[in-house]
Structures are given as C-alpha cells and as structure tokens.
Design a protein around this motif. Structure first.
Motif, PDB file in Angstrom:
ATOM      1  N   GLN A 161       2.237 -11.177  27.793  1.00  0.00           N
ATOM      2  CA  GLN A 161       3.289 -12.036  27.266  1.00  0.00           C
ATOM      3  C   GLN A 161       4.323 -11.269  26.469  1.00  0.00           C
ATOM      4  O   GLN A 161       5.502 -11.572  26.511  1.00  0.00           O
ATOM      5  CB  GLN A 161       2.634 -13.087  26.375  1.00  0.00           C
ATOM      6  N   SER A 162       3.840 -10.304  25.705  1.00  0.00           N
ATOM      7  CA  SER A 162       4.754  -9.566  24.845  1.00  0.00           C
ATOM      8  C   SER A 162       4.357  -8.103  24.865  1.00  0.00           C
ATOM      9  O   SER A 162       3.221  -7.759  25.182  1.00  0.00           O
ATOM     10  CB  SER A 162       4.664 -10.094  23.414  1.00  0.00           C
ATOM     11  N   SER A 163       5.285  -7.255  24.500  1.00  0.00           N
ATOM     12  CA  SER A 163       4.917  -5.841  24.516  1.00  0.00           C
ATOM     13  C   SER A 163       3.941  -5.540  23.389  1.00  0.00           C
ATOM     14  O   SER A 163       3.166  -4.593  23.469  1.00  0.00           O
ATOM     15  CB  SER A 163       6.153  -4.955  24.432  1.00  0.00           C
ATOM     16  N   ALA A 164       3.955  -6.348  22.331  1.00  0.00           N
ATOM     17  CA  ALA A 164       2.961  -6.162  21.278  1.00  0.00           C
ATOM     18  C   ALA A 164       1.562  -6.375  21.842  1.00  0.00           C
ATOM     19  O   ALA A 164       0.615  -5.635  21.539  1.00  0.00           O
ATOM     20  CB  ALA A 164       3.220  -7.144  20.141  1.00  0.00           C
ATOM     21  N   GLU A 165       1.435  -7.397  22.683  1.00  0.00           N
ATOM     22  CA  GLU A 165       0.138  -7.680  23.280  1.00  0.00           C
ATOM     23  C   GLU A 165      -0.292  -6.512  24.179  1.00  0.00           C
ATOM     24  O   GLU A 165      -1.468  -6.128  24.196  1.00  0.00           O
ATOM     25  CB  GLU A 165       0.233  -8.991  24.085  1.00  0.00           C
ATOM     26  N   VAL A 166       0.670  -5.935  24.894  1.00  0.00           N
ATOM     27  CA  VAL A 166       0.362  -4.779  25.747  1.00  0.00           C
ATOM     28  C   VAL A 166      -0.214  -3.655  24.901  1.00  0.00           C
ATOM     29  O   VAL A 166      -1.268  -3.092  25.201  1.00  0.00           O
ATOM     30  CB  VAL A 166       1.643  -4.299  26.464  1.00  0.00           C
ATOM     31  N   LEU A 167       0.464  -3.375  23.809  1.00  0.00           N
ATOM     32  CA  LEU A 167       0.031  -2.258  22.970  1.00  0.00           C
ATOM     33  C   LEU A 167      -1.340  -2.524  22.356  1.00  0.00           C
ATOM     34  O   LEU A 167      -2.161  -1.637  22.234  1.00  0.00           O
ATOM     35  CB  LEU A 167       1.063  -2.007  21.869  1.00  0.00           C
ATOM     36  N   ARG A 168      -1.551  -3.782  21.994  1.00  0.00           N
ATOM     37  CA  ARG A 168      -2.856  -4.096  21.400  1.00  0.00           C
ATOM     38  C   ARG A 168      -3.963  -3.919  22.427  1.00  0.00           C
ATOM     39  O   ARG A 168      -5.000  -3.325  22.157  1.00  0.00           O
ATOM     40  CB  ARG A 168      -2.880  -5.516  20.860  1.00  0.00           C
ATOM     41  N   GLU A 169      -3.724  -4.447  23.619  1.00  0.00           N
ATOM     42  CA  GLU A 169      -4.752  -4.332  24.655  1.00  0.00           C
ATOM     43  C   GLU A 169      -5.031  -2.864  24.954  1.00  0.00           C
ATOM     44  O   GLU A 169      -6.179  -2.458  25.117  1.00  0.00           O
ATOM     45  CB  GLU A 169      -4.299  -5.060  25.936  1.00  0.00           C
ATOM     46  N   LEU A 170      -3.948  -2.083  25.028  1.00  0.00           N
ATOM     47  CA  LEU A 170      -4.137  -0.662  25.309  1.00  0.00           C
ATOM     48  C   LEU A 170      -4.920   0.014  24.197  1.00  0.00           C
ATOM     49  O   LEU A 170      -5.782   0.844  24.439  1.00  0.00           O
ATOM     50  CB  LEU A 170      -2.773   0.023  25.486  1.00  0.00           C
ATOM     51  N   SER A 171      -4.618  -0.359  22.975  1.00  0.00           N
ATOM     52  CA  SER A 171      -5.352   0.225  21.849  1.00  0.00           C
ATOM     53  C   SER A 171      -6.814  -0.141  21.925  1.00  0.00           C
ATOM     54  O   SER A 171      -7.696   0.695  21.790  1.00  0.00           O
ATOM     55  CB  SER A 171      -4.795  -0.284  20.523  1.00  0.00           C
ATOM     56  N   GLU A 172      -7.061  -1.418  22.150  1.00  0.00           N
ATOM     57  CA  GLU A 172      -8.436  -1.902  22.111  1.00  0.00           C
ATOM     58  C   GLU A 172      -9.252  -1.356  23.275  1.00  0.00           C
ATOM     59  O   GLU A 172     -10.468  -1.369  23.233  1.00  0.00           O
ATOM     60  CB  GLU A 172      -8.471  -3.432  22.109  1.00  0.00           C
ATOM     61  N   SER A 173      -8.587  -0.912  24.354  1.00  0.00           N
ATOM     62  CA  SER A 173      -9.349  -0.345  25.462  1.00  0.00           C
ATOM     63  C   SER A 173     -10.005   0.962  25.035  1.00  0.00           C
ATOM     64  O   SER A 173     -10.951   1.411  25.649  1.00  0.00           O
ATOM     65  CB  SER A 173      -8.439  -0.114  26.658  1.00  0.00           C
ATOM     66  N   GLN A 174      -9.511   1.542  23.968  1.00  0.00           N
ATOM     67  CA  GLN A 174     -10.097   2.740  23.377  1.00  0.00           C
ATOM     68  C   GLN A 174     -10.205   3.897  24.347  1.00  0.00           C
ATOM     69  O   GLN A 174     -11.124   4.696  24.279  1.00  0.00           O
ATOM     70  CB  GLN A 174     -11.473   2.415  22.785  1.00  0.00           C
ATOM     71  N   LEU A 175      -9.313   3.950  25.297  1.00  0.00           N
ATOM     72  CA  LEU A 175      -9.284   5.097  26.183  1.00  0.00           C
ATOM     73  C   LEU A 175      -8.849   6.322  25.383  1.00  0.00           C
ATOM     74  O   LEU A 175      -9.372   7.398  25.531  1.00  0.00           O
ATOM     75  CB  LEU A 175      -8.274   4.827  27.305  1.00  0.00           C
ATOM     76  N   LEU A 176      -7.872   6.089  24.566  1.00  0.00           N
ATOM     77  CA  LEU A 176      -7.451   7.124  23.632  1.00  0.00           C
ATOM     78  C   LEU A 176      -7.656   6.563  22.231  1.00  0.00           C
ATOM     79  O   LEU A 176      -8.368   5.600  22.043  1.00  0.00           O
ATOM     80  CB  LEU A 176      -5.994   7.507  23.884  1.00  0.00           C
ATOM     81  N   LEU A 177      -6.976   7.158  21.311  1.00  0.00           N
ATOM     82  CA  LEU A 177      -7.202   6.806  19.914  1.00  0.00           C
ATOM     83  C   LEU A 177      -6.870   5.335  19.616  1.00  0.00           C
ATOM     84  O   LEU A 177      -5.947   4.782  20.198  1.00  0.00           O
ATOM     85  CB  LEU A 177      -6.299   7.693  19.062  1.00  0.00           C
ATOM     86  N   ARG A 178      -7.635   4.726  18.727  1.00  0.00           N
ATOM     87  CA  ARG A 178      -7.304   3.393  18.252  1.00  0.00           C
ATOM     88  C   ARG A 178      -7.380   3.421  16.740  1.00  0.00           C
ATOM     89  O   ARG A 178      -8.405   3.782  16.180  1.00  0.00           O
ATOM     90  CB  ARG A 178      -8.300   2.373  18.792  1.00  0.00           C
ATOM     91  N   VAL A 179      -6.320   3.043  16.091  1.00  0.00           N
ATOM     92  CA  VAL A 179      -6.300   3.089  14.627  1.00  0.00           C
ATOM     93  C   VAL A 179      -5.756   1.768  14.092  1.00  0.00           C
ATOM     94  O   VAL A 179      -4.741   1.273  14.565  1.00  0.00           O
ATOM     95  CB  VAL A 179      -5.415   4.255  14.123  1.00  0.00           C
ATOM     96  N   THR A 180      -6.487   1.189  13.145  1.00  0.00           N
ATOM     97  CA  THR A 180      -5.994  -0.010  12.492  1.00  0.00           C
ATOM     98  C   THR A 180      -5.350   0.364  11.161  1.00  0.00           C
ATOM     99  O   THR A 180      -5.471   1.508  10.717  1.00  0.00           O
ATOM    100  CB  THR A 180      -7.133  -1.003  12.212  1.00  0.00           C
ATOM    101  N   ILE A 181      -4.690  -0.603  10.562  1.00  0.00           N
ATOM    102  CA  ILE A 181      -4.033  -0.324   9.271  1.00  0.00           C
ATOM    103  C   ILE A 181      -5.041   0.207   8.266  1.00  0.00           C
ATOM    104  O   ILE A 181      -4.820   1.185   7.570  1.00  0.00           O
ATOM    105  CB  ILE A 181      -3.339  -1.590   8.721  1.00  0.00           C
TER     106      ILE A 181
END
Lengths: 399, 369, 489, 75
Positions: A161-181
């Motif tokens: 729906q949004s590019s924010a959602e894309v980035l979140r999904e990509l982050s959560e896939s944890q293929l590469l680094l995932r960092v939260t605040i």
C-alpha cells in the motif's frame, strides 16, 4: 428526602454533564493524518526537512453514492507525501502540520528513514525526538537511504500500500540488518558507541513503468560512529557482519566441491554465533564460534548426496565459505572502518570488566588490533526431498 | 471502634501488594538503574530488608496494643501531648505522601495518554472513585484488592512473557562489576517504597485471624520484592544500557511488545489495568489517612470527613510539586530519607519506648507486689 | 362473582348453611359430598330414634365425605376461608363452623418455562397456583425436613406467601431475617414476587438484582439444597431465592446438567461475553477516539474509511445505535409473537443495511452493537443481563470523556458498588471477594459432581454457629448430590 | 479565568457539603465541626493556590529539612 439532598443531586448531575462535555483528548479518526513513514533529510542550508508519508482513508465508491458498497468490501488508502522544514525535527513537524488539514498522528509510524546527508550530520537529536514522543513506537524500523529520504518515501510501490510498508516488510524479513529505534538508541549508547543501520536504494523501475512506480530495497549497511555515518558496506559484507552479530536468519551459501563441476547451494536453517573473549598479557582476543545448520536446496553436480562422504565434503566447503564471508566483513569493518558494530566492547566488558575499564577510552584504537579467531562448524541436515541429482541418467550419478 | 468491618490476614497481604508495587514500577526502575546499572535487579532484595523490618515493628506494636492503630497507641506510648504531635506528623506525612502518589499517577496518565486533559480532572476523578471505596470501609477495600490484584499480577506476568522474544540475557552481565555498592545505592530509593508497609499498622486491628498477620505481612513483602526484581530483570533484558534514559522504563518496555504484528501498542490496556492497582494504593493510603484523622480527633465516625480530606488530597497533589522534574528530583533525593525516618524511624522509637515502659511497669508491679 | 348463601336442613331438621363464592368453590363436589349426604341420606333412621340435634362429631365422622375439613371459630377466619374458595358450613347451635377444602381455582397447566429454557433438564415450570408449585417442590424433595412457612401479605389482596427451606441445611438466622423482612411489608397488595423483592433487598439503589427469581422448580430445589431460602407467592410463577451472590446469577441450571468440561468452557464464554456486553461499545469509542495507535494499521484505515461519511462523532454514533438497539429489543419483547418477528426483520434491515447506506452509522459499529446484543443474551438471567446492559450507557459516556482511563474508573466504580453490596448478609462478590479458594471449583470451573463435595458457604462472616454439623455437607443428605462424592474423593 | 476556576472550586465544595451534610447525624456535633473546618481549610488553600500557584509547597519544606541527606544521592 430533603431539599438539600435534591439540590445536591441536581448539582451533581449538572457538574457531571459539564465534565462530560469536556473532550480534551478526544479525536475522531477522521481528523487524524495517519503517518506511516517518516523521512528526515538535511538540506544544504543545514535545515531539517521532514517528509511524512500519510495514508488518507477513503470510502469506497467515493462521494455521496454508497450504493451497494455500504459494507465497505474493499478499502483503498491513498498515500500522500508532504514535507516540512525547520531547524529541528520538531520545528519541521509544525511546518508540516500547517500544510495538513488533519492532525498528524505518529502512532502508526512504521519506518523512519534518514537521508544520507542527515545521517552524516548526526542522528542523535532525531532519535531523541522519536523516543521522547509517547506516540511513536519504539519498534519502528530505522533505515538510511542512499539519496534523500523523501525520494524513497515518494515511491508508489506496485505491491504494498505504501512505501513505508514495503520498507517495514523488507526489514522484518531480516535478510539483512533490521534495526528498531530502541536498538539504534541502544547501539549508540553502548560501550562501543557505534551503530549500524540498514541502507536502502531505489530499485530502477521496470520498463514501461513510471519513474515512481518502484520500491526501495535494503541493500547495504550504513556504519555510524558516535552518531554520524562514516561509510557503508554492501550486502555481501553485511551478511558477514550478521554472522558476527549473531543475527543471521536467512542465507543461501553456494559452494563448489574440489574436482567437481557444478555448484551446490545450501540454505541456512539455524545459526548461532558464540563469542569467547580472551585477555592475555595485554592482548585482546576474540574467538568467534559459528555453528550453522543447512539444508541442500540445489545440487548442480553429479554427486549422489545420500553418500555421507559427500556430505562431509560439503560441510567442509560450507565452513570455508562462511569463514571467508566473515573474514571479509572483519577486514572492512574492523581494520578499515575501525567501527565496533559487533559490540565486542560489551562482550569484553562483561568478561573482563576491570581490564576493560582501563582501556575504555582508547577502545577505538584497540578495537582494530583485536585478534579475531573464527571457528566455523557447518552441518548439513537434509538433502532436500531429492536423493540423486534430478535430470541425470542413472549411470552418470556418482555414488 | 470506628471501623466495624473485619478483614482476613490474607486480604491485608493482598491489599499491601499493589500499595507498594503500583507506583514503584513507574519511576523507580529508572532511578535504580541510574545507580545500579546492570545490577538493578539486585536492588529490590536489599530494599526489601527495610520492608521486613517495618512489618516486624508494626506487628510488635500491634501485639502490645492489639485493638489500636498507630495514631491511637502513639498517644498511649508518648502521653497525650507528644502522642498527638507524633500523630499529627503521621497524618501530615500520609496527606503529603498520598498527594505525591496521586500526582505521580496523574503525571503518568497525562504524560503518556491524555496530554490535553487537565491534570486536576485526571487526579480528581480518581480521588472521587477512591473516596467511595474509602467510605465503604476497610472490608470493601479488601474485597476490591482481592479482585484487582490477581488481574494485576496476571498482567505483569503476561507482559513479561510477551517481552521474552525481545530479551537479551547478556544485558545482565557483568554482575556486580563494581562490587555491591551500586546495587546498594540503587536500593535506597525503593527502600522508601518498602517502608510504606507501615500502613499495616492501620489494618492489623481489623484483621480477624490476627495471629496470621505477621505471616501475611512477610509474604506480601516477599511478593513485592520478587515482583520488583522480576520487573527490573525484564526491563534490563529488554532495554539494557538505556534503561535509565527512560522516565518510565517498565512502561517503555511494554510499548515495545509486539506479537504477530497484531498485539502491538497494548500500553493503553496495560495503563488501564495498572490504574486499578493504583486505585487500591490510593484507597489504602486515603483510608489510613481518614481513619487516622478521625481517631486523632476522637470522632465517632470517619465517613463524614472522607470528602473534605479527598479535597485536601487533591490540593496536596497539585501543591506537592510545580512540575514533574521537581517531583522526580524529590523522589530521587530527599524522599527516601523522609519516608524511612517517618515510616520506620518513628515507629522504631515508639516500639523501644513501649517496651521500656512495659518493663519498668512490670518492675514496679513486682516491686510493689 | 357472588357470595352464595345456601341454607338447608341436615336430615330435614337441623338448620345449616353453606357459604361459598360462586366460581371459586367446586360446586359438583359440594353437591356430591356435602349436600347429598347431609340432606338426603340422613333422613331415614336417625331422625326416628331421637329428636335431638345431631352431634357434630357424627356429621364429621360419618357424613361429610370431604377430606380436608378445618374448624373455624371466628368470623374473620370464616371470611378468609370463603375468599380462599373454601365453602364454610355453619350449623345451627354450633359455635364452630367447618371450612371445607373444596376450592376450585382456575389453573394453568404445568408448562415449560419460556424465560428459562434448557436443552437438557426438566421441562416443568411453576404455575400461578401456589398449591401446584408447592407440590412440585414436594415431589422433588421428599424429605420431611423441607419446611414451608406460610404467611399473608397485602392488606387487601391477602396473598399467600410461603417461605420454603430445608431444615438442617439452612442457617436459622437467615430464616429469621427473611421472616422479619417479610413481616415488615405493609402494602395494599402484591401481584408479583418482584413487589416482595423490592421490599426485602439489601440495597434498593442498585441496578444489580440481589435476589434470584426463577420459574424453574429444579433451580429452587438446587438452591434449597445449597442452604438458600425460597419465597413463593400465590398468583405468580416466579419464586424468589435468597441469598445470592453475583456469580450465582451468572449460572444456568444447565451448567449442572451438561458434561462438566463443556460447562466449564461455557462458563468462561459467559464471563467473557459478560465483559463484552458491558464494555464493547465503550471500548470501541475509547479506542477509536483516544487510542488509535492500538488498532492495527490496516484495520484502522478501513474503519476510518467507513467512518469518512458519517456526520456524528463516534461517541454520539455509538450512543444512538445502542439506544436504537435497546428500543428494538424492547419492542420485540412487548409485541405479540407474530409482530415481534416483523420487528426484528425491520430492525435488521434498518440498522444493518439502511443506516449504513444512508451514512448514519458505520458498519464496524453495527458489528459492535450486534455483538453486544448477542453477548448480553448469553447471560442466563434476564435481570442480570439487563443491569449490565443499562450500565453500558454511562460507560460509553465515560469512554468518550477519558478514554480507557474513563472505562477503568467506571469499572472501578461498579466494582466498588458491587463489593459494598450484600444479599441477606452474603457479600455480593463472594466467593471472589472475600476470597474462598475452596469455592473456586464451582466458579472458575464447574467441577464434576463427585468433586463438588462442599456446599457453597453462604455463612455470614460472624456466624460461627453455622460452621457446626448443620451447615457442613452431610453425605447422607441430598442423596443426588453427595452420594457419588464418597466414591470419588 | 481565575474567577472561573474559583467558581468551579466553590461549586465542588458546595457539592461535597450538600452530599455529606444531610448524612451526618444530628447528634454528631463534633463531626459537623470537623467537617466544616476541614472543608473550609481546603477551600482557603484552594483559593490560595489558584491565586498564587507558586506558593511553596510541603515538598519544598520537607526537602529543606532533609537536604543534607538528600544531597548524598544527587548526581
């Protein structure tokens, strides 16, 4: 029942009614601008530009005609990107608010993207703002974008729906680094005082599509010292870093066996990295024990993988390959960038608090000299659901 | 006796549990973490010692004056004038302390949820609800605690379980890096909370199975200690080194809960249930204050003064600090000594004098006899 | 209706009169067993022997073929019997009259109670006739320990009220309390047990029922066996049971007829739906207007999209729809059955479709309202359900003022009120508060019958005497209940 | 503004009075006196606080007394 009591009751009720009419914090959903993505850029004049991606909920059918669609069978959210500028993020927000008819609402912010320039200028004050605001989730993903953050958020992704959602999904896939605040703040306030954030790049759009109809994807890792970005490493090295951070979740490793044509690819099922710090005679040493469990997913050779002999060989090769990746990451990050994103500092601190405290202030100089010994152990658990290689005549299969 | 209700020793223990923990899980972990760092989970153990001591003192005094509350027997021990003076100190203390508790509650709610709602409305509505409970007497407060406390405990445990995926055990090490001192320093603040167990001195006269009073008091202290320690561990595991950077670390940890992308941002529910715990806390303090005042003035009924005192409480809550920073500064500096001296120090002196008087009286009797 | 004076002569000699009310007395029986034997057959022999008056005992022993005869001495007693429907026989020169048990009330037959239907369980319900109701009880409890104390309430109606209990199980103090509270009632008349209910409640200003009303004899019997007291009244099928706790109002008789595992699950379902029926609309308002961050993003977007066209704030919208729902429910209840169905169809159409399409209500809210409605019907006791249904309106207002905090404060208020309540001395929230761990086997779960060894303790806190042999469960007692307990434990 | 707040306070006080006064028994003379005294104390304090919000509070007093000890913990 006396008059006094009656008066008390009437007064009581009326006071309640007055209180009820006060609606200090009540906000209708439709007066909120739901911000899902936040981009922070630094402009040339040093001002902060804040870009917000917000979702505008719209009734299906639109307008006053709601015939048949009353049930709300489908929901379309339109995303809108707006920017505001100011000396700080907070300033920029009030500037942004001026341009929005609805009140900004941070409760659904999923990603925070720092533009490269902003990252290089320092992200501490932005993080402080993000964690101080009770609305923002500490779990929002933090990313750095190769260009400006705005250009990333502006994209109109074809799938999500949004590019924010894309980035979140990509982050959560944890293929590469995932960092939260929260994790970013933890990294910056840890002993090592360095941070690593995933870095995104815009995927060139397919032919025939408009420029904006694409996504940004996580491809690199940005390295921060103090709170300033000092460089970045590519996806291969990032995987090496993930091994060293004990964060690797998914990986495919392709190896070739000696004297065999074709490749064998294994996929990671489970991995664990153990760190054994050593301090001997003023020398800092770190033994990194990596254990990986793999399944074979591709066999391009003529070997029948049911033979345990080959399994041993594959395991050996997998170990070598993993070792190579880790070494490469160490070379770049430890020796060249001198940034302790593996958090060795904390590991040493835990084991040798006294000794570590003596070198605490010089850690940046000591870190590159730490001797890292990588011990990898790989196990091949299953050959997938094939036995002998498929598509090969019986006689050609090597037992 | 003014209060005709009876509670069981178990009810008393259950009432005391939220009376300590409800606000202790707000600001205390951050203050503890500032001094104790990764040893913060140890601090509640040291702090609880004063809790055990306070319960012991209260029970001993209760044995000497089984039918009376703190306010009443201070007069018996110190004589009319001094006793009234000490009683006044206690009453003022409870007025002030409860004002601060209500303020903490209000600041927390306003700071995190209802930022535009006037503080007075948030605090006043709570006082109103509490005053109905207080008017109904100790029995009702005890029953409410029995309903609320299991929910609060389940809530705490559920949150800790939900946070397990985000926990990092490494954050705990090195244990006692700088010896025992940091954790002891970190214990000073929670000690202030543990001294609040003196409130059982107001409840013990109404416990019907009085021989179990001590047992349940001690159980309650242990439960509070374990809870605080567990919360500190959970917070430490989740937030690690940045624990002390948050105003309400336990709450910030809760904000981090995320299960399956659906159970996110549950903090408002957590807040709502936590409010139930604070309700018990304020009600118990409020009850002690109202009962004590009625006894101090030798009234025949405490109910008429409930609302006027509630009004005073609201004023003290407003008056106690100009802003949250001052409040935290007070809680982090003078307040532990203030609380310990009044809630443990004075009763200890009372106990010594009472024992000494008993002795001399007995000697006199034997001499006469 | 008319009072009939029927003078006649016994054996053609002794003057006598029969007084009864037309329609209340069984005329055929009067003819067959009073008038015929006394007037006709008496004539022959005995008159010849003696001129003297026939001795009363002779009439009683030999002539009057009526089983229930009671001597009456005063005029008031006479009037009482006549208005009860019993014909009174007065004989010349006698200081006593005879009230003959020949009343004949119009009775409804025993039917299945419509308000409390079960899938498994007895299908008989009380009727308006007190005698029938008592016989239903007697038939279930054959023990002589089942006591019935009768009294009259209502200055004009003179309604018969019976206090029923099982001696040996019940707390005597409770009986005295019930009696004294009933004796205090001075009214013109009582038409339903709800009149009594309002006179004997502990706290009249509470929305919560503090007395259980039922038209099922099995519930009354089960309650009697638990040491409760039942109050039955002539002229209504509803019996009252005291004391009750809140939690016992959430039980259904079927909990004990179903398999216990299933009952346990159903109980939890009921507890959850209890909370839903009280809180769901207010939670909707609170979360939608105060805590938007709690809703998953996609859901929030779809809710927001459906609310985009709604002119009202969520608070007003929720209040409006809840009121409409209550109106529909009430209308469906009051109308004749056939029309009731029509109302529910119209309601479903009006709320479900038209309101949404007209942009007056959002579809998520309709879901909420419907779910709340269903939830409130899962509570087996109508009076309990309606109390919670009414309380949800102030809760919605609180939710609209302070969000979840307001809901919590409202809940705490309700909880405080409930903790203060007592039903004939029994704390309303028991056995939750004051906590009795042993009782949890019938609260948190429904333990199997062979584990329910102890009766629910309804003792007052200061009543030590009830701790004695009487109140403790006696395996010999109430055979259906504890006989298996021996084998099981 | 301040007048409005004071008015609100007075309404609140009136409410408390109207609610509680009829509930106090006629015989409870002392209770009535205490009730009135406490309530008026509250009213005076409330008005003082409204007119002068920076009035030094009880916390400052306590802090003054305990300062030497409190300083130990200040960092």
């Amino acid at each position: 029942m006396s008059i006094v009591q009656k008066a008390a009751k009437i007064l009581f009720v009326s006071v309640h009614l007055i209180l009820l009419s006060g609606c200090w914090d009540r906000t209708e959903v439709n007066d909120l601008a739901l911000i899902v993505g936040l981009g922070i850029d630094q402009k040339k004049d040093g001002k902060i530009m804040l870009t917000a991606e917000l979702i505008v909920p719209q009734a299906v059918g639109g307008g006053g005609q709601m015939m048949g669609g009353g049930g709300g069978s489908g929901v379309s959210g339109q995303t809108v990107v707006r920017s505001g500028t100011g000396t700080t993020v907070a300033d920029a927000i009030s500037n942004l608010q001026e341009k929005l008819s609805r009140r900004v609402f941070w409760g659904h912010t999923k990603v925070v993207v720092f533009g490269e320039k902003a990252a290089k200028a320092g992200i501490r004050q932005h993080l402080d703002f993000l964690s101080r605001n009770p609305q923002i989730r500490l779990r929002s993903n933090v990313l750095v974008s190769k260009g400006t953050a705005k250009s990333v958020l502006e994209l109109l992704p074809p799938i999500e729906q949004s590019s924010a959602e894309v980035l979140r999904e990509l982050s959560e896939s944890q293929l590469l680094l995932r960092v939260t605040i929260k994790e970013a703040m933890q990294m910056l306030s840890s002993d090592a005082d360095v941070a690593a954030l995933p870095m995104v790049k815009i995927l060139p759009p397919e032919k025939g599509k408009k420029d904006l109809q694409t996504i940004a994807f996580i491809q690199r890792t940005a390295i921060f010292k103090k709170d300033k970005m000092i460089g970045d490493i590519d996806d291969k090295l990032t995987r090496g870093v993930l091994w060293l951070r004990n964060e690797i979740k998914r990986a495919n490793v392709t190896v070739t066996l000696k004297g065999e044509k074709g490749n064998i690819t294994a996929t990671l099922i489970r991995a664990h990295t153990e760190f054994i710090p050593k301090y001997e005679k003023g020398k800092w040493k770190m033994i990194v024990k990596v254990t990986a469990e793999d399944d074979i997913i591709l066999n391009g050779t003529k070997l029948d993988l049911l033979n345990p002999k080959y399994t041993k060989m594959i395991e050996k090769e997998l170990e070598n390959e993993t070792n190579k990746r880790i070494r490469a990451a160490l070379k770049t990050v430890q020796k060249e960038m001198k940034a302790d994103i593996f958090d060795f500092a904390d590991i040493f601190h835990r084991k040798y608090p006294r000794e570590w405290n003596q070198v605490k202030n010089r850690w940046e100089q000591i870190f590159p000299t730490v001797e890292v010994i990588v011990e990898t152990k790989a196990y091949v658990r299953r050959p997938g659901v094939n036995t002998a290689p498929q598509g090969l005549p019986e006689q050609e299969v090597k037992q | 006796m003014i209060e005709k209700g009876k509670i069981s020793a178990m009810q008393m223990g259950i009432m005391m549990y939220p009376t300590i923990t409800a606000t202790a899980i707000l600001l205390v972990p951050a203050i503890t973490a500032r001094y104790a760092k990764q040893d913060m989970w140890l601090s509640p153990f040291w702090a609880s010692l004063i809790g055990f001591l306070t319960v012991y003192i209260a029970v001993q005094l209760h044995h000497l004056y089984p039918q009376k509350t703190l306010i009443e027997y201070s007069e018996d021990i110190l004589g009319k004038f001094l006793g009234k003076a000490v009683g006044f100190i206690f009453l003022f203390f409870y007025l002030h302390a409860n004002g601060i508790i209500i303020r903490e509650y209000g600041e927390f709610v306003v700071g995190n949820f209802l930022s535009h709602t006037p503080l007075v409305v948030v605090m006043g509505s709570m006082i109103l609800v509490c005053s109905f409970a207080v008017r109904s007497g100790v029995e009702v407060i005890g029953r409410l605690a029995e309903v609320i406390v299991p929910v609060v405990i389940i809530l705490i445990l559920a949150n800790i379980i939900l946070l397990i995926p985000d926990m990092k055990v490494e954050n705990m090490f090195p244990i006692m890096e700088k010896g025992i001192m940091p954790s002891l320093m970190g214990a000073i603040i929670p000690q202030g909370w543990f001294t609040e167990f003196l409130l059982i001195a107001f409840l013990l006269p109404y416990v019907d199975d009085r021989n179990k009073g001590k047992k349940w008091g001690m159980i309650s202290v242990t439960a509070v200690m374990l809870t605080l320690s567990l919360i500190n561990i959970a917070v430490l595991f989740v937030l690690g080194g940045i624990t002390s950077r948050f105003l309400y670390p336990a709450f910030s940890a809760v904000r981090y809960v995320s299960i399956a992308d659906f159970l996110e941002h549950i903090e408002a529910i957590v807040m709502a249930l936590w409010v139930a715990g604070v309700f018990v806390k304020i009600a118990v303090f409020y009850y002690a204050l109202v009962l004590g005042t009625a006894q101090w003035l030798n009234l025949s009924d405490y109910r008429p003064i409930t609302f006027p005192i509630g009004f005073l409480l609201l004023l003290f809550a407003v008056w106690s600090a100009p802003n949250l920073i001052e409040l935290i500064h007070f809680l982090g500096s003078s307040s532990p000594f203030y609380r310990i001296s009044i809630q443990t120090g004075i009763p200890l002196i009372l106990l010594f004098i009472a024992k000494w008087r008993r002795k001399t009286n007995n000697q006199k009797l034997t001499q006469q006899g | 209706m008319d009072v009939v004076f029927r003078p006649f002569k016994i054996g053609g000699k002794t003057k006598a009169a029969l007084i009864y009310i037309d329609g209340l007395a069984n005329i055929e029986e009067i003819d067959a067993s009073v008038l015929i034997p006394l007037m006709k057959e008496n004539n022959a022999k005995e008159n010849e022997n003696t001129d003297q008056l026939i001795p009363v005992y002779h009439i009683l022993e030999q002539k009057l073929t009526v089983s229930k005869v009671e001597k009456v001495q005063t005029i008031t007693a006479c009037i009482e019997h006549i208005s009860d429907g019993n014909p009174v026989l007065l004989i010349d020169q006698q200081s006593e009259g005879f009230a003959l048990g020949l009343s004949n009330w119009e009775k409804r037959s025993i039917e299945e109670p419509t308000g409390e239907s079960v899938i498994r369980g007895p299908r008989e319900g009380f009727t308006e006739s007190l005698g029938t109701n008592l016989s239903l009880l007697r038939r279930k409890i054959r023990s002589p320990q089942l006591k019935m104390k009768s009294m009259k309430i209502g200055e004009y109606t003179q309604t018969e009220v019976v206090i029923s209990y099982i001696e040996g199980i019940v707390d005597q103090a409770l009986i005295r309390e019930v009696e004294s509270r009933l004796n205090r009632i001075k009214v013109d008349g009582i038409l339903e047990t709800s009149y009594i209910e309002e006179f004997i409640e502990d706290n009249p200003y509470s929305p919560f029922p503090q007395v259980l009303d039922t038209e099922r004899p099995d519930i009354v019997v089960a309650s009697l066996l638990e040491g409760r007291v039942a109050i039955l009244q002539d002229g209504t099928p509803f019996a009252l049971i005291v004391p009750v706790s809140f939690y016992s109002l959430l039980q259904s008789s079927e909990d004990y007829y179903q398999r216990f595992l299933i009952s346990t699950v159903i109980r939890w379902l009921r507890y959850i739906f209890l909370l839903i029926s009280l809180l769901l609309p207010s939670l909707y308002v609170a979360i939608l207007t105060f805590h938007q961050e709690m809703i998953p993003t996609t859901l929030l977007i779809s809710i927001a999209a459906s609310r985009e066209m709604i002119p009202f704030p969520a608070l007003v919208e929720a209040l409006l729809m809840e009121v409409v729902f209550e109106a529909l429910r009430e209308a469906g209840l009051r109308l004749p059955k056939q029309a009731g169905a029509a109302v529910s169809i119209v309601g479903a159409l009006v709320i479900g479709q038209a309101a949404v399409q007209a942009g007056l209500a959002s579809s998520p809210l309709i879901m909420v309202v419907a779910l709340t409605g269903i939830a409130s019907f899962t509570i087996p006791r109508y009076t309990t359900g309606i109390a919670l249904r009414m309380l949800r309106f102030p809760m919605i207002l609180l939710a609209g003022t302070l969000g979840l905090l307001g809901i919590m404060l409202g809940l705490l208020m309700i909880l405080t009120h409930m903790a203060t309540l007592r039903s004939f001395g029994v704390p309303y929230l028991s056995p939750m508060a004051p906590m009795q761990v042993r009782e949890m086997k019938d609260v948190l779960i429904r333990a199997p019958w062979w584990k329910l060894n102890t009766r629910p303790r309804l003792t007052r806190t200061d009543n030590i005497q009830r701790q004695g042999s009487d109140q403790k469960p006696d395996p010999d007692y109430g055979n259906d209940k504890t006989s298996k307990g021996k084998g099981g434990s | 503004m301040k007048a409005g707040v004071i008015l609100g306070t007075l309404v609140l006080v009136a409410l408390i009075f109207l609610y509680e006064w009829p509930r106090i028994n006629r015989t409870q003379k002392k209770e009535k006196v205490v009730f009135i005294v406490l309530l008026s104390l509250g009213t005076i304090l409330a008005i003082m606080l409204i007119l002068n919000p920076d009035l030094p509070g009880p916390t400052q007093m306590i802090e003054y007394i305990y300062k030497p000890l409190g300083r130990m913990l200040e960092k």
